[in-house]
Enzyme design. Structure first.
Site, PDB file in Angstrom:
ATOM      1  N   CYS A 194     -21.027   5.409 -26.416  1.00 41.41           N
ATOM      2  CA  CYS A 194     -19.843   5.588 -26.748  1.00 41.41           C
ATOM      3  C   CYS A 194     -18.597   4.501 -26.496  1.00 41.41           C
ATOM      4  O   CYS A 194     -19.034   3.521 -25.866  1.00 41.41           O
ATOM      5  CB  CYS A 194     -19.455   6.801 -25.949  1.00 41.41           C
ATOM      6  SG  CYS A 194     -18.675   6.466 -24.398  1.00 41.41           S
ATOM      7  N   CYS A 238     -18.404   3.439 -22.912  1.00 35.33           N
ATOM      8  CA  CYS A 238     -19.583   2.929 -22.271  1.00 35.33           C
ATOM      9  C   CYS A 238     -19.726   1.358 -22.928  1.00 35.33           C
ATOM     10  O   CYS A 238     -20.215   0.376 -22.382  1.00 35.33           O
ATOM     11  CB  CYS A 238     -20.729   3.623 -22.623  1.00 35.33           C
ATOM     12  SG  CYS A 238     -20.804   5.173 -21.406  1.00 35.33           S
ATOM     13  N   ASP A 291     -13.211  41.828 -26.384  1.00 38.69           N
ATOM     14  CA  ASP A 291     -14.375  42.560 -25.425  1.00 38.69           C
ATOM     15  C   ASP A 291     -13.950  42.423 -24.014  1.00 38.69           C
ATOM     16  O   ASP A 291     -12.760  41.739 -23.818  1.00 38.69           O
ATOM     17  CB  ASP A 291     -15.639  41.895 -25.634  1.00 38.69           C
ATOM     18  CG  ASP A 291     -15.493  40.559 -25.006  1.00 38.69           C
ATOM     19  OD1 ASP A 291     -14.275  39.841 -25.153  1.00 38.69           O
ATOM     20  OD2 ASP A 291     -16.619  39.798 -24.553  1.00 38.69           O
ATOM     21  N   CYS A 293     -25.660   4.924 -23.115  1.00 39.83           N
ATOM     22  CA  CYS A 293     -24.682   5.578 -23.951  1.00 39.83           C
ATOM     23  C   CYS A 293     -23.965   4.445 -24.784  1.00 39.83           C
ATOM     24  O   CYS A 293     -23.563   3.428 -24.114  1.00 39.83           O
ATOM     25  CB  CYS A 293     -23.675   6.373 -23.054  1.00 39.83           C
ATOM     26  SG  CYS A 293     -22.457   7.138 -24.028  1.00 39.83           S
ATOM     27  N   GLY A 353      -9.690  38.041 -24.836  1.00 40.25           N
ATOM     28  CA  GLY A 353     -10.296  38.936 -23.908  1.00 40.25           C
ATOM     29  C   GLY A 353     -10.421  38.409 -22.756  1.00 40.25           C
ATOM     30  O   GLY A 353     -10.040  39.025 -21.483  1.00 40.25           O
ATOM     31  N   ASP A 366     -11.386  32.399 -29.871  1.00 37.82           N
ATOM     32  CA  ASP A 366     -12.107  33.517 -28.893  1.00 37.82           C
ATOM     33  C   ASP A 366     -10.982  34.741 -29.014  1.00 37.82           C
ATOM     34  O   ASP A 366     -10.226  34.669 -29.582  1.00 37.82           O
ATOM     35  CB  ASP A 366     -12.273  33.249 -27.515  1.00 37.82           C
ATOM     36  CG  ASP A 366     -11.210  32.869 -26.872  1.00 37.82           C
ATOM     37  OD1 ASP A 366      -9.882  32.784 -27.444  1.00 37.82           O
ATOM     38  OD2 ASP A 366     -11.281  32.500 -25.761  1.00 37.82           O
ATOM     39  N   ASP A 389     -20.108  26.769 -25.943  1.00 41.45           N
ATOM     40  CA  ASP A 389     -19.028  26.259 -25.489  1.00 41.45           C
ATOM     41  C   ASP A 389     -18.911  26.283 -24.090  1.00 41.45           C
ATOM     42  O   ASP A 389     -19.588  27.138 -23.419  1.00 41.45           O
ATOM     43  CB  ASP A 389     -17.732  27.255 -26.210  1.00 41.45           C
ATOM     44  CG  ASP A 389     -17.541  28.386 -25.221  1.00 41.45           C
ATOM     45  OD1 ASP A 389     -18.335  29.362 -25.456  1.00 41.45           O
ATOM     46  OD2 ASP A 389     -16.716  28.397 -24.244  1.00 41.45           O
ATOM     47  N   HIS A 407     -16.736  10.035 -23.023  1.00 44.93           N
ATOM     48  CA  HIS A 407     -17.933   9.952 -22.549  1.00 44.93           C
ATOM     49  C   HIS A 407     -18.770  11.080 -22.298  1.00 44.93           C
ATOM     50  O   HIS A 407     -19.681  11.335 -23.053  1.00 44.93           O
ATOM     51  CB  HIS A 407     -18.196   9.063 -21.411  1.00 44.93           C
ATOM     52  CG  HIS A 407     -19.391   8.977 -20.783  1.00 44.93           C
ATOM     53  ND1 HIS A 407     -20.675   8.284 -21.376  1.00 44.93           N
ATOM     54  CD2 HIS A 407     -20.081   9.847 -19.987  1.00 44.93           C
ATOM     55  CE1 HIS A 407     -21.737   8.754 -21.009  1.00 44.93           C
ATOM     56  NE2 HIS A 407     -21.361   9.751 -20.057  1.00 44.93           N
TER      57      HIS A 407
HETATM   58 ZN   LIG Z   1     -20.483   6.653 -22.733  1.00 45.71          ZN
END
Ligand SMILES: [Zn+2]
Length: 378
Positions: A306, A309, A147, A304, A96, A93, A266, A335
């Site tokens: 991941c 999990c 900006d 999930c 600013g 970024d 983002d 997660h």
């Molecule tokens: Zn997860």
């Protein structure tokens, strides 16, 4: 390699787009979510884990890196990618936003922004030219122009003067470019005033930016204004370049924004929430600190896959958080980011398979059934 953007497909019933960005550090399939790596690190998680969950690009904050450790150090050590160990794409970024939110005694002039460091009180001047130079030295793949992120609410008179100055700064930023392999994005401001958004776009769209961002939203204007102004602003942007909605990122906002035709996002939400014990799950948001999870054997999110999990119970995660163990921040961040990346993957797949509208409807009914937090069923 030069930067490019290819619009692969547009979902005709909605404005949703499937695209591909190519940067000097690889490809980014859009729509894409960028975790925020404030000081060159996405808090509590390693680059290896980010790659594993499918993260394609991260955002780093110019303001923080400029003040600490300093641009020179990073440049001497081979640039931001080598310095941080992240080999995929990076967007920086302009600094600013942080100057306006963190810098003390800031003063805006036509030349740029004078401010004092929030770390040691030292005085600095960031001009549009200097901000381009700093980002070129950092070596990010996508740089943003300086900006002013206008606070909300603000008078129309102030918003217009600030927005036109941002447009003049944008022109100076383009002239300051030296590197050919770094993309530079312009930022459309204009506050909550649609005519000022239009005026800003008329000034900036003819400028040869590689992409455009919509800034100044998600600043406390409320969901309905965010969606109205966000949808209006994206309609002002050219089709053939990437469109980035800055700093907006609740799951329901991402779905709205993808539907409206934005490509990049983002937000600190998944990482910051994780450190506070707040998790996004397929059945809504939960806070692991709650007593009801003290002996809950289920994973954070049953749908999930991941690492968190697959291996740990809510009871253990709650215990880690309560005990102040740093493993809690790591696992919960992992997660939440896996949740966000899976959401984006599903959105991309739905556009590719002409099912975006169907998915969007599915979300809405699930959200109303859940009746809490509005987190989608992903
Ligand atoms: Zn997860």
């Amino acid at each position: 390699m030069a930067f490019s953007f290819t619009l692969i497909k547009k979902d005709s019933p909605t404005g949703a787009r499937l695209g591909r960005l190519v940067t000097a550090h690889g490809e980014v399939e859009t729509p894409a979510f960028m975790p925020v790596g404030t000081a060159g690190s996405v808090k509590a998680i390693s680059p290896r884990d980010l790659e594993e969950i499918g993260c394609q690009m991260i955002l780093a904050n110019t303001y923080h890196l400029y003040l600490r450790p300093g641009v020179e150090v990073i440049r001497e050590l081979g640039g931001l990618h080598r310095f941080t160990g992240w080999s995929r794409s990076i967007l920086t970024d302009s600094g600013g936003y942080q100057v306006f939110s963190l810098g003390a005694l800031r003063k805006i002039t036509e030349e740029g922004v004078h401010f004092q460091s929030h770390l040691d009180g030292s005085s600095h001047l960031l001009t549009p030219e200097r901000v381009v130079q700093i980002q070129e030295q950092l070596g990010s793949d996508i740089a943003m122009v300086l900006d002013e992120c206008i606070p909300h609410p603000e008078s129309r008179e102030y918003v217009r003067a600030s927005t036109l100055r941002t447009a003049r700064w944008a022109e100076r930023s383009l002239k300051a470019r030296i590197k050919g392999d770094q993309a530079l994005f312009g930022i459309i401001q204009g506050g909550m005033y649609e005519d000022l958004r239009l005026e800003c776009a008329r000034e900036m769209i003819p400028m040869p930016f590689d992409g455009f961002a919509v800034g100044g939203l998600g600043v406390g204007e409320g969901e309905s204004t965010l969606h109205t102004v966000g949808a209006f602003a994206v309609g002002l942007l050219p089709e053939d370049r990437p469109r980035y909605l800055m700093g907006v990122g609740r799951p329901e906002d991402l779905i709205f924004a993808v539907r409206s035709g934005y490509d990049l996002f983002d937000c600190v939400l998944p990482t910051r929430n994780a450190r506070n014990g707040s998790l996004f799950t397929s059945t809504g948001k939960i806070n692991i600190r709650r007593a009801e999870y003290a002996s809950d054997p289920r994973p954070a999110d049953e749908s999930c896959e991941c690492y968190c999990c697959r291996h740990f119970s809510r009871a253990y995660l709650r215990h880690l958080h309560q005990a102040g163990e740093i493993l809690a921040a790591y696992l919960l961040t992992l997660h939440n980011l896996a949740f966000y990346h899976r959401l984006m993957e599903r959105l991309r797949r739905a556009i590719r398979e002409d099912r975006f509208q169907e998915l969007n409807t599915e979300f809405r009914s699930q959200n109303s059934e859940l009746g809490r937090d509005g987190s989608p069923d992903f």
